[in-house]
Design a protein around this motif. Structure first.
Motif, PDB file in Angstrom:
ATOM      1  N   GLY A  48       3.828  -2.996  -8.079  1.00 15.44           N
ATOM      2  CA  GLY A  48       2.606  -2.319  -8.520  1.00 15.44           C
ATOM      3  C   GLY A  48       1.388  -3.202  -8.647  1.00 15.44           C
ATOM      4  N   TYR A  49       1.425  -4.420  -8.093  1.00 18.49           N
ATOM      5  CA  TYR A  49       0.266  -5.311  -8.178  1.00 18.49           C
ATOM      6  C   TYR A  49      -0.825  -4.952  -7.161  1.00 18.49           C
ATOM      7  N   ASN A  50      -0.445  -4.236  -6.102  1.00 14.62           N
ATOM      8  CA  ASN A  50      -1.400  -3.862  -5.058  1.00 14.62           C
ATOM      9  C   ASN A  50      -2.155  -5.080  -4.515  1.00 14.62           C
ATOM     10  N   CYS A  51      -1.410  -6.151  -4.289  1.00 16.52           N
ATOM     11  CA  CYS A  51      -2.023  -7.412  -3.870  1.00 16.52           C
ATOM     12  C   CYS A  51      -2.325  -7.468  -2.370  1.00 16.52           C
ATOM     13  N   GLY A  52      -1.638  -6.638  -1.598  1.00 15.72           N
ATOM     14  CA  GLY A  52      -1.858  -6.652  -0.160  1.00 15.72           C
ATOM     15  C   GLY A  52      -1.081  -7.722   0.577  1.00 15.72           C
ATOM     16  N   GLY A  53      -0.216  -8.442  -0.120  1.00  9.29           N
ATOM     17  CA  GLY A  53       0.545  -9.510   0.518  1.00  9.29           C
ATOM     18  C   GLY A  53       1.497  -9.016   1.593  1.00  9.29           C
ATOM     19  N   CYS A  54       1.827  -7.743   1.560  1.00  8.48           N
ATOM     20  CA  CYS A  54       2.731  -7.147   2.550  1.00  8.48           C
ATOM     21  C   CYS A  54       2.015  -6.761   3.831  1.00  8.48           C
ATOM     22  N   GLY A  55       0.672  -6.797   3.791  1.00 10.88           N
ATOM     23  CA  GLY A  55      -0.102  -6.398   4.952  1.00 10.88           C
ATOM     24  C   GLY A  55      -0.627  -4.984   4.865  1.00 10.88           C
ATOM     25  N   TYR A  56      -0.267  -4.275   3.798  1.00 14.00           N
ATOM     26  CA  TYR A  56      -0.756  -2.915   3.581  1.00 14.00           C
ATOM     27  C   TYR A  56      -1.774  -2.906   2.446  1.00 14.00           C
ATOM     28  N   GLY A  58      -1.908  -1.420  -0.349  1.00 18.32           N
ATOM     29  CA  GLY A  58      -1.365  -1.491  -1.694  1.00 18.32           C
ATOM     30  C   GLY A  58       0.074  -1.007  -1.699  1.00 18.32           C
ATOM     31  N   CYS A  59       0.665  -0.907  -2.885  1.00 14.99           N
ATOM     32  CA  CYS A  59       2.073  -0.511  -2.996  1.00 14.99           C
ATOM     33  C   CYS A  59       2.318   0.902  -2.481  1.00 14.99           C
ATOM     34  N   ALA A  60       1.358   1.815  -2.723  1.00 14.13           N
ATOM     35  CA  ALA A  60       1.527   3.193  -2.264  1.00 14.13           C
ATOM     36  C   ALA A  60       1.582   3.255  -0.739  1.00 14.13           C
ATOM     37  N   SER A  61       0.718   2.505  -0.094  1.00 11.53           N
ATOM     38  CA  SER A  61       0.710   2.476   1.377  1.00 11.53           C
ATOM     39  C   SER A  61       2.002   1.873   1.920  1.00 11.53           C
ATOM     40  N   LEU A  62       2.481   0.831   1.257  1.00 11.85           N
ATOM     41  CA  LEU A  62       3.734   0.213   1.697  1.00 11.85           C
ATOM     42  C   LEU A  62       4.900   1.176   1.508  1.00 11.85           C
ATOM     43  N   ALA A  63       4.925   1.877   0.379  1.00 10.82           N
ATOM     44  CA  ALA A  63       6.003   2.835   0.116  1.00 10.82           C
ATOM     45  C   ALA A  63       6.037   3.922   1.185  1.00 10.82           C
ATOM     46  N   THR A  64       4.862   4.392   1.576  1.00 11.05           N
ATOM     47  CA  THR A  64       4.781   5.402   2.640  1.00 11.05           C
ATOM     48  C   THR A  64       5.336   4.853   3.945  1.00 11.05           C
ATOM     49  N   ALA A  75       9.724  -5.885   2.844  1.00 12.20           N
ATOM     50  CA  ALA A  75       8.349  -6.243   3.213  1.00 12.20           C
ATOM     51  C   ALA A  75       7.510  -6.728   2.037  1.00 12.20           C
ATOM     52  N   CYS A  76       7.962  -6.502   0.819  1.00 11.35           N
ATOM     53  CA  CYS A  76       7.175  -6.909  -0.356  1.00 11.35           C
ATOM     54  C   CYS A  76       7.490  -8.349  -0.735  1.00 11.35           C
ATOM     55  N   PRO A  77       6.557  -9.287  -0.530  1.00 13.25           N
ATOM     56  CA  PRO A  77       6.828 -10.688  -0.859  1.00 13.25           C
ATOM     57  C   PRO A  77       6.852 -10.949  -2.362  1.00 13.25           C
ATOM     58  N   VAL A  78       6.151 -10.132  -3.105  1.00 14.85           N
ATOM     59  CA  VAL A  78       6.071 -10.324  -4.553  1.00 14.85           C
ATOM     60  C   VAL A  78       7.375  -9.933  -5.239  1.00 14.85           C
ATOM     61  N   GLY A  79       7.949  -8.835  -4.807  1.00  7.67           N
ATOM     62  CA  GLY A  79       9.188  -8.354  -5.422  1.00  7.67           C
ATOM     63  C   GLY A  79      10.388  -9.216  -5.109  1.00  7.67           C
ATOM     64  N   GLY A  80      10.360  -9.838  -3.930  1.00  4.71           N
ATOM     65  CA  GLY A  80      11.457 -10.713  -3.548  1.00  4.71           C
ATOM     66  C   GLY A  80      12.776  -9.988  -3.349  1.00  4.71           C
TER      67      GLY A  80
END
Length: 263
Positions: A48-56, A58-64, A75-80
């Motif tokens: 939920g940080y919406n940092c964009g580190g995944c390339g999307y 925010g988290c909502a876009s990545l989840a979609t 794909a989420c580098p923060v969550g590991g």
């Protein structure tokens, strides 16, 4: 106001209310958005940080994207690994643990190890130094300016300026990449957390020039390349670079480096 006027007003208001209710009801059915249960579940386990580190965005876009199989579960580098495992369970797939990466600042030119041309007392912003003499007080135009644009960009308090250069706390770093975007001198790169040997320099000056302005700058001598048994080091533009995918952590490069640039 007579009784008939009151009745007429009530009928008008009631009709308008009925019309609006029917209109909104039909519109709700017609424009109803179908929510993907997997998408909601994935979003629920993302940080939920919406940092964009995944390339999307925010988290909502990545989840979609994950729910549509357009992005990998890890794909989420923060969550590991923990988040990747939960996402994999939701998507019904096995997820391999990705290699943890951290940010590394390619500069060791602290206040005591690099020379300064003058005393700077202007705006403390790394980008602003492009508009001052010599691009800053430090003699090296490639090194860390120490004014902390990366510190301000980091959402995890993983970077601090110590003795004039940015230093990463690798245990706090989430590899979101915000610091990379913030550094105007392109000094920060992502490397494996387990990487034991790194070249802490980004200078492309010739050796004699670097030796005059920094005690720990790479002079491009090539001794590290010759000593490496794994062919993991290249020297280009008077700068050594370690390919971490080839490095076997033998330490031979560090032993022969005359400037102690390899940390």
């Amino acid at each position: 106001m007579d009784f008939i006027s009151i009745i007429v007003a009530m009928l008008v208001v009631g009709s308008v209310g009925l019309f609006m209710g029917l209109f909104l009801g039909i519109a709700g059915i017609k424009f109803k958005v179908t929510i993907d249960e997997k998408e909601e579940a994935v979003l629920g386990v993302l940080p939920g940080y919406n940092c964009g580190g995944c390339g999307y965005a925010g988290c909502a876009s990545l989840a979609t994207a994950i729910a549509k199989n357009e992005a990998a579960p890890n794909a989420c580098p923060v969550g590991g690994e923990p988040v990747s495992r939960l996402v994999g369970e939701i998507m019904g797939v096995e997820v391999e643990a990705g290699e943890k990466k951290v940010a590394f600042v390619q500069c060791a030119g602290t206040c005591t190890k690099t020379k300064e041309e003058y005393e700077y007392s202007g705006v403390e912003d790394c980008r602003m130094l492009n508009f001052v003499p010599n691009k800053g007080a430090k003699s090296c135009n490639y090194g860390c300016t120490g004014y902390g644009n990366c510190v301000k960009a980091c959402m995890f308090d993983a970077i601090h300026v110590i003795d004039g250069i940015a230093v990463v706390d690798e245990d706090k770093c989430k590899a979101c990449g915000k610091c990379i975007e913030a550094c105007p001198r392109d000094l920060i790169e992502m490397i494996p957390y387990k990487a034991e040997y790194r070249v802490a320099c980004k200078s492309n000056d010739k050796g004699p020039v670097t030796m005059k302005i920094c005690e720990v700058g790479c002079i491009g001598c090539g001794l590290c390349k010759k000593a490496c048994p794994a062919d993991a080091i290249t020297v280009e533009h008077f700068l050594a670079y370690i390919d971490q995918s080839k490095c076997i952590s033998c330490g031979a490069c560090k032993e022969v480096c005359p400037k102690k640039t390899i940390s």
